[in-house]
Write a protein that holds these residues in place. Structure first.
Motif, PDB file in Angstrom:
ATOM      1  N   SER C 119      81.679  32.423  58.566  1.00 36.01           N
ATOM      2  CA  SER C 119      82.290  31.749  57.418  1.00 36.01           C
ATOM      3  C   SER C 119      81.263  31.355  56.350  1.00 36.01           C
ATOM      4  CB  SER C 119      83.039  30.505  57.890  1.00 36.01           C
ATOM      5  OG  SER C 119      82.119  29.469  58.189  1.00 36.01           O
ATOM      6  N   ILE C 120      79.979  31.557  56.653  1.00 36.17           N
ATOM      7  CA  ILE C 120      78.918  31.180  55.693  1.00 36.17           C
ATOM      8  C   ILE C 120      78.820  32.252  54.622  1.00 36.17           C
ATOM      9  CG2 ILE C 120      76.438  30.742  55.429  1.00 36.17           C
ATOM     10  CD1 ILE C 120      77.852  28.587  57.065  1.00 36.17           C
ATOM     11  N   THR C 121      78.857  31.841  53.345  1.00 38.85           N
ATOM     12  CA  THR C 121      78.851  32.836  52.269  1.00 38.85           C
ATOM     13  C   THR C 121      77.482  32.978  51.599  1.00 38.85           C
ATOM     14  OG1 THR C 121      79.557  31.186  50.681  1.00 38.85           O
ATOM     15  CG2 THR C 121      81.289  32.417  51.810  1.00 38.85           C
ATOM     16  N   HIS C 122      76.646  31.975  51.714  1.00 40.39           N
ATOM     17  CA  HIS C 122      75.303  32.058  51.116  1.00 40.39           C
ATOM     18  C   HIS C 122      74.540  33.150  51.870  1.00 40.39           C
ATOM     19  CE1 HIS C 122      71.192  30.954  50.167  1.00 40.39           C
ATOM     20  NE2 HIS C 122      71.601  30.064  49.296  1.00 40.39           N
ATOM     21  N   PRO C 123      74.126  34.214  51.180  1.00 43.54           N
ATOM     22  CA  PRO C 123      73.614  35.379  51.913  1.00 43.54           C
ATOM     23  C   PRO C 123      72.372  35.078  52.765  1.00 43.54           C
ATOM     24  CG  PRO C 123      73.284  35.610  49.519  1.00 43.54           C
ATOM     25  CD  PRO C 123      74.153  34.415  49.711  1.00 43.54           C
ATOM     26  N   GLN C 124      71.422  34.331  52.229  1.00 45.16           N
ATOM     27  CA  GLN C 124      70.208  34.104  53.007  1.00 45.16           C
ATOM     28  C   GLN C 124      70.448  33.129  54.158  1.00 45.16           C
ATOM     29  OE1 GLN C 124      70.100  33.905  49.591  1.00 45.16           O
ATOM     30  NE2 GLN C 124      68.930  35.761  49.101  1.00 45.16           N
ATOM     31  N   LEU C 125      71.279  32.111  53.934  1.00 43.26           N
ATOM     32  CA  LEU C 125      71.567  31.192  55.044  1.00 43.26           C
ATOM     33  C   LEU C 125      72.291  31.947  56.167  1.00 43.26           C
ATOM     34  CD1 LEU C 125      72.617  27.954  53.093  1.00 43.26           C
ATOM     35  CD2 LEU C 125      70.532  28.322  54.430  1.00 43.26           C
ATOM     36  N   ARG C 126      73.232  32.801  55.762  1.00 39.48           N
ATOM     37  CA  ARG C 126      73.937  33.606  56.756  1.00 39.48           C
ATOM     38  C   ARG C 126      72.970  34.526  57.494  1.00 39.48           C
ATOM     39  NH1 ARG C 126      79.549  36.384  56.424  1.00 39.48           N
ATOM     40  NH2 ARG C 126      79.463  37.696  58.303  1.00 39.48           N
ATOM     41  N   GLU C 228      59.628  29.901  60.173  1.00 38.24           N
ATOM     42  CA  GLU C 228      59.084  31.225  60.508  1.00 38.24           C
ATOM     43  C   GLU C 228      60.132  32.318  60.338  1.00 38.24           C
ATOM     44  OE1 GLU C 228      57.395  30.943  64.430  1.00 38.24           O
ATOM     45  OE2 GLU C 228      56.001  29.376  63.778  1.00 38.24           O
ATOM     46  N   LYS C 229      61.352  32.034  60.747  1.00 41.95           N
ATOM     47  CA  LYS C 229      62.420  33.021  60.592  1.00 41.95           C
ATOM     48  C   LYS C 229      62.670  33.268  59.101  1.00 41.95           C
ATOM     49  CE  LYS C 229      64.788  34.529  64.212  1.00 41.95           C
ATOM     50  NZ  LYS C 229      64.074  35.299  65.235  1.00 41.95           N
ATOM     51  N   ILE C 230      62.689  32.202  58.324  1.00 46.83           N
ATOM     52  CA  ILE C 230      62.944  32.334  56.885  1.00 46.83           C
ATOM     53  C   ILE C 230      61.901  33.237  56.233  1.00 46.83           C
ATOM     54  CG2 ILE C 230      62.729  31.023  54.720  1.00 46.83           C
ATOM     55  CD1 ILE C 230      64.350  28.785  56.017  1.00 46.83           C
ATOM     56  N   ALA C 231      60.656  33.160  56.718  1.00 43.96           N
ATOM     57  CA  ALA C 231      59.580  33.957  56.129  1.00 43.96           C
ATOM     58  C   ALA C 231      59.889  35.448  56.219  1.00 43.96           C
ATOM     59  CB  ALA C 231      58.257  33.629  56.813  1.00 43.96           C
ATOM     60  N   GLN C 232      60.783  35.826  57.148  1.00 42.60           N
ATOM     61  CA  GLN C 232      61.117  37.250  57.304  1.00 42.60           C
ATOM     62  C   GLN C 232      62.367  37.655  56.526  1.00 42.60           C
ATOM     63  OE1 GLN C 232      61.474  37.480  61.564  1.00 42.60           O
ATOM     64  NE2 GLN C 232      59.515  36.436  61.828  1.00 42.60           N
ATOM     65  N   ILE C 233      62.968  36.716  55.828  1.00 36.21           N
ATOM     66  CA  ILE C 233      64.205  37.007  55.095  1.00 36.21           C
ATOM     67  C   ILE C 233      63.885  37.131  53.614  1.00 36.21           C
ATOM     68  CG2 ILE C 233      66.488  36.138  54.459  1.00 36.21           C
ATOM     69  CD1 ILE C 233      66.554  34.730  57.185  1.00 36.21           C
ATOM     70  N   GLY C 235      63.973  37.123  49.723  1.00 36.23           N
ATOM     71  CA  GLY C 235      64.737  36.423  48.697  1.00 36.23           C
ATOM     72  C   GLY C 235      65.261  35.063  49.095  1.00 36.23           C
ATOM     73  N   PHE C 236      64.757  34.501  50.197  1.00 37.41           N
ATOM     74  CA  PHE C 236      65.219  33.164  50.582  1.00 37.41           C
ATOM     75  C   PHE C 236      64.676  32.160  49.562  1.00 37.41           C
ATOM     76  CE2 PHE C 236      66.325  29.513  52.935  1.00 37.41           C
ATOM     77  CZ  PHE C 236      67.175  29.903  53.968  1.00 37.41           C
ATOM     78  N   PRO C 237      65.557  31.428  48.865  1.00 41.58           N
ATOM     79  CA  PRO C 237      65.065  30.534  47.797  1.00 41.58           C
ATOM     80  C   PRO C 237      64.180  29.416  48.369  1.00 41.58           C
ATOM     81  CG  PRO C 237      67.457  30.814  47.675  1.00 41.58           C
ATOM     82  CD  PRO C 237      67.019  31.393  48.974  1.00 41.58           C
ATOM     83  N   GLU C 238      63.081  29.153  47.686  1.00 42.40           N
ATOM     84  CA  GLU C 238      62.125  28.125  48.109  1.00 42.40           C
ATOM     85  C   GLU C 238      62.812  26.761  48.256  1.00 42.40           C
ATOM     86  OE1 GLU C 238      59.051  28.635  48.897  1.00 42.40           O
ATOM     87  OE2 GLU C 238      58.152  26.616  48.938  1.00 42.40           O
ATOM     88  N   VAL C 239      63.640  26.401  47.268  1.00 38.43           N
ATOM     89  CA  VAL C 239      64.253  25.075  47.298  1.00 38.43           C
ATOM     90  C   VAL C 239      65.227  24.968  48.471  1.00 38.43           C
ATOM     91  CG1 VAL C 239      66.219  25.516  45.763  1.00 38.43           C
ATOM     92  CG2 VAL C 239      65.177  23.236  45.845  1.00 38.43           C
ATOM     93  N   THR C 240      65.910  26.052  48.774  1.00 36.86           N
ATOM     94  CA  THR C 240      66.841  26.027  49.907  1.00 36.86           C
ATOM     95  C   THR C 240      66.065  25.898  51.213  1.00 36.86           C
ATOM     96  OG1 THR C 240      68.459  27.332  48.701  1.00 36.86           O
ATOM     97  CG2 THR C 240      68.644  27.337  51.096  1.00 36.86           C
ATOM     98  N   LYS C 241      64.939  26.582  51.305  1.00 41.45           N
ATOM     99  CA  LYS C 241      64.104  26.451  52.491  1.00 41.45           C
ATOM    100  C   LYS C 241      63.665  24.995  52.671  1.00 41.45           C
ATOM    101  CE  LYS C 241      59.453  27.251  53.456  1.00 41.45           C
ATOM    102  NZ  LYS C 241      58.223  28.010  53.269  1.00 41.45           N
ATOM    103  N   ASN C 242      63.196  24.393  51.595  1.00 43.76           N
ATOM    104  CA  ASN C 242      62.742  23.002  51.699  1.00 43.76           C
ATOM    105  C   ASN C 242      63.895  22.061  52.036  1.00 43.76           C
ATOM    106  OD1 ASN C 242      60.093  23.641  51.217  1.00 43.76           O
ATOM    107  ND2 ASN C 242      60.207  23.247  49.016  1.00 43.76           N
ATOM    108  N   GLU C 243      65.050  22.299  51.442  1.00 41.80           N
ATOM    109  CA  GLU C 243      66.191  21.425  51.731  1.00 41.80           C
ATOM    110  C   GLU C 243      66.636  21.570  53.190  1.00 41.80           C
ATOM    111  OE1 GLU C 243      68.096  20.798  47.274  1.00 41.80           O
ATOM    112  OE2 GLU C 243      69.025  22.285  48.591  1.00 41.80           O
ATOM    113  N   LEU C 244      66.673  22.812  53.660  1.00 38.52           N
ATOM    114  CA  LEU C 244      67.084  23.018  55.048  1.00 38.52           C
ATOM    115  C   LEU C 244      66.066  22.391  56.011  1.00 38.52           C
ATOM    116  CD1 LEU C 244      69.013  24.265  57.089  1.00 38.52           C
ATOM    117  CD2 LEU C 244      67.759  26.411  56.895  1.00 38.52           C
TER     118      LEU C 244
END
Lengths: 312, 312, 312, 312, 312, 312
Positions: C119-126, C228-233, C235-244
């Motif tokens: 159900s997650i629509t944000h592509p990088q979070l998904r 670490e997982k995000i580093a492999q995705i 186009g993961f937005p920096e601000v989203t990474k920090n917020e998560l």
């Protein structure tokens, strides 16, 4: 009768005590025994039952039992090595002999409390006090016999009365020293502040928390008892009702001790101090009155410090 | 009407506002001026009166006034430079326009609350809820118009209803997830938990602490209202009464927030969480809904941290 | 098999249990004996070995043993008086029978979690969620079997999954009630918030703190796993990474519970509440589910109060 | 140049300063003025612009401006009454003149830090330090210019280096006094403990919290920087990585100061003490170095006490 | 004389006051003015000097000045608009008129204190008290004139005596109610408990912390004064000296209020309560005695609550 | 001699130990036995006496006894099964063999302390130090033999000297790093800060709190010892006396640890840190030096965390 406080090592006797608790244990060899807590008005002591044919199955905790045995010393404490035990029969004993009692005479204390009530000039406050202490016989009887706590301090019959009278007297002292205090309001608050304990704690011999006590606490219960009584007194001023209820709610002084409001009136502050002083000094006095209290007594949880008896 | 939220710098107009406060000041040159806080349902703003011949003496705080002036910017905030002011006349304005309102429709929320009441199967708990929300028209009317706080969160008309409904819905969610919860008891507690605010806070436009509110607090007041209503319901079980009263007493969760008892029942714990969540998330949502909230908003006392709007 | 939860006094049998601990003692007569903690999926119980020729030397804690003996009652608790004991042989037992299990079916819970991911629509979070829960088979297998704690609550296999699913569901409820919440971010945070426990706690049967767990804690470990997982995705937005990462760091809500940051985003606050509620209500539910839980259960350290089961 | 620390009342001059902040105000008469905070490396001071035709509209905060005016005393503090102001031109000024600087020479301090690195014998720890301080030119350059705080202490360029060097020296002292300490581990921890501040705080002239700094904090950021660098060093022992990360996580010593773990290793405890001492003594020294510090200086929030300079 | 407490708006007069403080300010137009705090025994008030040719340069704070001007109301508070001001001449005024005084007659209070001393039967304790209060004329004179605090409560001349007497009386009450208390020891402690304030606070008109007061505090200073006096009394028992010193050290009751020991003796606990009660009730009484105190007075820092005057 | 630290299971011998405590117990069969705590300089261990005809009645705790028996293992700890016991005769043993000792040579440490004293240039501070450490032979002898604590850390003979020297060395390091520190004052404070322990704790073998220690504490006692010595030194500046006394009073750093004043001088802050560091690192080092300390050692009350030995 062989009062527990007077036991001597080596004594052999048969006598009746309240069995406060009854717990089974097992020796390392797998043999079952029982540990009983015996109580009379002079204190409590352990009793051991090694012989299970001794009658141990025929009674429960909070019943009165006749035990026969020998007083022995174990790790410097006296206990009873019980050879025979049976349920005591009605008439063999007087329950009053098994309840710890205030050292002060009940009726004399109550008379002094009534004296304070007669000195109240505010008509509705006086009516409120009389409705409880003079006109409600069941209340008066219960109030005279109740403790002020399960343990810690004043945990004896008459303890609620003794504490209430002492707090009222301390408040009377404050009225003389700080003329801004409204005496009628403060003394009414003092006399009513712990009446919720009549419902928070069960009567002797149990003297333990009730279900309502656990759920609501004596502060709120007491305030409700006052509010209900006030509803029956014509012309009781709304503001006085709220101030009196506040004084009762705030008498523990701090949120962390269960008061939902901090003292916001001069009388609320005064009552809180009187209550706190009598509680703390009574804890200390009960500790130091123990004839076994020598030297530094170790860390005392409720006083948050090590203490000793003064030597000067 | 020139709604405060829509003011633009430089606008000149004449309109009616509630005068929330009126305070005199003095310039360094010794000249007296007045600072008024103007309010309508969209917010509050300052108004300055420099010319004392402008009619300033003829009204007090919490009255409605007609002011004429120009919107100016001062330290990045808009305020009204008032040239003329007078007391508004009855009929010139509708008080409803000057009270901040819940963003949700009142009657729709109330209908959903009534729906929850109809779902309660425990006869006495249902009777209690109906005694308040269905059969007591004055209670229902007040409940719909009251706020849930003087400020901080839900401090608008309908706020008490909005908060109560939300807390009830959260509790309903818990019931589905934790089947051990007694739904009737929890939902009754949820709907009644803040009814004491009807007496702790005065009605709009004042919406301020009452004397009883200061002395007793909404927790104890609310519990008393419930206890009194219960006294009129035949067959209300004693244990249910005590449990419900406990749930209300304990709903702030901690002594330091004014609960005289900590949650000792599963339902008390659940209600405390639901209440706390809606309070804290509402504070955050009200903060972030402000269209001027950009970047880090600074330390927020009630959240104990700096916050910002999410950018993801 | 003689499940521990079903033992009855006097039963004599031979069966296999996990030996959770093995400690020697000495009787007052100087005789050595052993106390074993026996475990199966239904609970734990003590076993006593008095006869040292019984085979006691041939196994260690956390091995499976076959014991023969009689169930006896000691201070009101059942224990096994062990006559013979030996190390169990591979094939004689199924380890799965000795691990406490979530009461809910694992695969069904996992399917619901996967439903949330879809159900997650944000592509990088998904993409992040799929990288863990869908594409990393080792992660998925471990996640299904892990507990959420060494003890206290959810300390059974599947506990991490059960807790994570419940927290995600609670967060989903908040999204519907507070539209300002960014659903994709909050649900991603919810599903990832405790993944650090995979490294903080060892697998069953030990289920104990690892060295890394003691040194770093699951909050920081989990945030690092996510980073670490995000580093492999791509186009993961920096601000989203920090917020998560913030949401994970702050999920304990307070410094004193090991969060190095307090919740500064709406989603961080929501996740903290969901986590806290499921932890506390689960503690309460596990306590009250015990069929021996009658009346007031005594002071509960993690709830900071005495509790009882609701009687309404 | 007219250094701010050297201003004298009555001086008239034209010079260039960094405009740290720019805020408009309004006199009681309704006239708009501006208050500027002027900064050079010797300190900050206020400047007032009363004449709005003076050029005030053509620059923003954090730009360099040329101001012309007279130094005046206001409530015992010097400020500049600005007559004319304009944006300064590139080349008119050297940004280095406007940043507060460590009183110690940067390169000399850095050389001493490199000396410590050369004394490390553990190959992977040494490799880690060299990867940052020797081989990463951008890191080294930033590390030399950064502050250690937004304000409070070491809030000047070179402050991060000065604090890091001092903490490393204190740790070296401890190694000599407490031989159980693992020197290589402790000194590596000391040199890396605050590198997260490179990302928590922006560079001068802003020197303010970054978004990542607010969300994650320098403790976690720094630990991640170390973990990422370690991932590139072959053969770095897992346990050493965890111990080093723990030391960085725990260096604030207490949960309430943002450490998610309390010091569990001797080196973690030693680093925490060294960090705390240099922070607190530096606060005190900066306070007392002010030539205006006479007598009791009043309550100091970060020291939680009133202080004065020693007179012995 | 125009007593400050009797000023009326519009009055014009010339009179002498103590200038408690003198601070310059600047209007938004750049004009310098002075704000003086004027004091007489009835209170303090502000005075504004707009005309700098008025003589403002010829005196300092804590000097006596003659001011001429008009009483004006500013934000609901009266202040003096000063037209002329000059240093007062010796002989023009009596310093005693400018010091706030206890409402009780000094000598009468002192006589009651001496009465308590005469009632002490322990020879060395009596000798100690007489050495201070009877035989040391300088001590006695200072003791009568000192305050008990810089502000907060009893911050007037005679305040130390008034507080000491009240505490002694409260202790006397406790002796009667709790017979275990050693009266001689407690009353000696009561009379000596705050004598360190003679050195912690300077004399009037300054009545401010001394350097020794800041560094050591009245608790330790007072204990040292007692210990030194005891050294001159032959036969003073060592244990009594230690107990008395303990009682003084512990009289603030809690570490956080500066007592290095918690009350470990019954008398130490009693003195702490008496001291605390008189401090808190006096704060409340001073607050409520203000004729401007109407309704809820707002949050009171030292009482940690909002308060109002009782209306019953 | 059979040093306790060298005992091996199964050894049989006869040797002399200090009997630190003697407590009677009773087996489940009602048989009395004794548990003795035996001490020599290498540690303490339990000894059991089952045979009451063995001589148990002829000695008390803190006497030296000769015991004959066999070393046995009980719950993984060695203890002595005692067959015969008698009071040791004068001359049979050297008391010095029964006192735990600092691992550092006493005279060497004392010489280094004297070296620090010779480096003090302030004449009165130097005179003060010499009055204690050089000219007062009884003081010097006691100082060398005393512990720094009853338990926790440095609880061995020479512990006070070892701690004092280490704190002085740490302070010397600070003087070099923070030039604003007044070295003479700080080092004098460091050497005197714990001299009150000479009176707070009794000498070995008891090494327990004295009555004065319980009532007054070493902080105040030490400050008084310094103040009395200063009174004999001509020309000692008043301000230096107050500053030195403050430094001693404040050396625990926080009210809650018994300091009646918080560090208000740079030297007071520095001493507090040096004292705290040596205390905490010594606790950790003593813990980790135990050869039985493997893995995580469990929660340590004085460090408020679980700890383990570093593996890097």
């Amino acid at each position: 009768m062989s009062k527990i406080a007077n036991w001597r090592e080596g004594e052999i006797f048969s006598d009746i005590y309240l069995c406060r608790s009854k717990v089974s244990g097992k020796t390392k060899n797998g043999k079952t025994y029982y540990n009983l807590t015996l109580q009379d008005k002079t204190g409590t002591a352990d009793g051991k039952v090694w012989d299970l044919s001794s009658g141990i199955d025929h009674f429960e905790a909070l019943q009165y039992i006749r035990v026969e045995g020998e007083v022995q010393r174990y790790q410097n404490v006296l206990q009873l090595n019980i050879r025979r035990v049976r349920l005591a029969r009605e008439g063999e004993y007087d329950p009053a002999d098994y309840v710890p009692m205030s050292p002060y005479p009940i009726e004399e204390m109550y008379d002094r409390l009534l004296g304070f009530i007669r000195s109240i000039t505010h008509p509705q406050l006086r009516a409120l006090l009389e409705a409880f202490f003079v006109n409600d016989a069941a209340f008066a009887k219960a109030f005279k016999q109740h403790s002020a706590a399960k343990s810690v301090h004043h945990s004896f019959s008459g303890g609620l009365l003794q504490h209430t009278l002492r707090v009222t007297e301390l408040c009377e002292d404050y009225c003389r020293k700080y003329p801004l205090i409204k005496r009628d309001l403060l003394l009414t608050g003092a006399m009513c502040h712990d009446i919720g304990k009549l419902k928070e704690l069960s009567t002797f011999p149990a003297n333990d928390y009730t279900d309502a006590g656990q759920l609501l606490g004596h502060i709120v219960i007491g305030m409700q008892m006052v509010a209900e009584k006030i509803a029956q007194i014509p012309g009781f001023p709304e503001v006085t009702k709220n101030e009196l209820c506040h004084i009762i709610l705030a008498h523990h002084g701090e949120f962390e001790f269960g008061s939902p409001k901090k003292p916001a009136l001069l009388e609320a502050m005064a009552l809180h101090f009187a209550d706190n002083i009598d509680a703390k000094l009574e804890i200390m006095c009960e500790l130091l009155s123990d004839s076994n209290a020598h030297g530094w007594l170790g860390f005392q949880k409720f006083l948050d410090t090590n203490v000793r008896r003064t030597e000067t």
